[in-house]
Design an enzyme around this catalytic site. Sequence first.
Site, PDB file in Angstrom:
ATOM      1  N   CYS A  87       0.836  -1.203   0.000  1.00 50.25           N
ATOM      2  CA  CYS A  87       0.000   0.000   0.000  1.00 50.25           C
ATOM      3  C   CYS A  87       0.869   1.250   0.000  1.00 50.25           C
ATOM      4  CB  CYS A  87      -0.932  -0.003   1.216  1.00 50.25           C
ATOM      5  SG  CYS A  87      -2.017   1.439   1.310  1.00 50.25           S
ATOM      6  N   CYS A 121      -0.524   4.099   2.173  1.00 53.56           N
ATOM      7  CA  CYS A 121      -0.271   3.897   3.603  1.00 53.56           C
ATOM      8  C   CYS A 121       1.184   4.161   3.978  1.00 53.56           C
ATOM      9  CB  CYS A 121      -0.621   2.462   3.998  1.00 53.56           C
ATOM     10  SG  CYS A 121      -2.234   1.870   3.478  1.00 53.56           S
ATOM     11  N   ASP A 122       2.103   3.671   3.180  1.00 47.42           N
ATOM     12  CA  ASP A 122       3.499   3.563   3.617  1.00 47.42           C
ATOM     13  C   ASP A 122       4.506   4.441   2.894  1.00 47.42           C
ATOM     14  OD1 ASP A 122       2.702   1.639   5.468  1.00 47.42           O
ATOM     15  OD2 ASP A 122       2.959  -0.005   4.047  1.00 47.42           O
TER      16      ASP A 122
END
Length: 332
Positions: free
Chosen positions: A138, A141-142
């Site tokens: 992701c 997300c990251d």
Amino acid sequence: MTEATYDVIIVGAGPAGLAAALYASRDRLKTLVLERLLPGGQISTTDRIENYPGIVRIDGPGLIEQMQKQVEDFGAEIKTGCEVTGLEKLQGSNISVCCANDRYTARAVILAPGSNYRKLGVPGEEKFRKAAAGVSYCGTCDAPFFSGKQVVAIGGGNTAIEETLHLTKYADRVTLIHRRDEFRAAKVLVEELLDKAGGPDSNLIIKYDTVATAIGGTERVESVRLKNVKTGREEDYPCDGVFIFVGMTPNTGFLKGFVELTDKGFVKCDCAYLRTNVPGVFVVGDCRVGATMQLATSAGDGVVAALMVKQYFRDPHWWDEPVSDLLQPAGW
């Protein structure tokens, strides 16, 4: 054999299922959550969450622990190690939920079984499968954890291109590898990607006809083994992280023949009220069509479904009303 009746049964104890359980139990509905493993789902493998509104930083297990306690404090019952094997619409309006040797009955069911990231299945993938170690699924997300780093992205669809473009906002160098010589993604996304890669000071590199055969490193990712599928040439390509964007697999095998699924197994629903084609059965989170695969939106799905359960209980005929006739604040 256990037999019990509930107002609401929620299948899955990830963020979407727990959020639904919170709202249902706060409304004093008799609520049961069935989870085949342990609460948390995919988010339990995340060691650093910084994009959940109102929480500056927390890890996945910590967030799920708080959510579970909150849900149980309001009276919801959570059964772990209970894999749902099938559902059946009973005469009248109730729904039967089968779980191994146990059978439960509910007035409404919220499906929240989640999905799994599709894996490459190459050496090193599982070893480094955490953003802190260098493998992520992701970018949204990251990406911030790789600021100033060099990363490799893998994939060729819409999500892969969108996530790769997002990575370029953080990483010093992003190398996108794709096993074909052209992208299957939407034309507008491909044009944006190629424009980005063709810029004079671009930090984006595209390698066509290339696959990853292994991910290397000691404590964390240090390189990825790349192979050109046309020439057979291989190289160890230095990088600090690998982002894998090759799709999702919804955990919906047990739902075949009960609710409508897409060819890829995602549950069909109306995306406003999360109703499936079976009256009384809602779907939330990553396993539904139109899901954005984000923690906050999954929790939001759970809230919406729990509120819509109340509407269904008030007026079962509401289920058959077209979305176009219902779109107004609060839906009633």
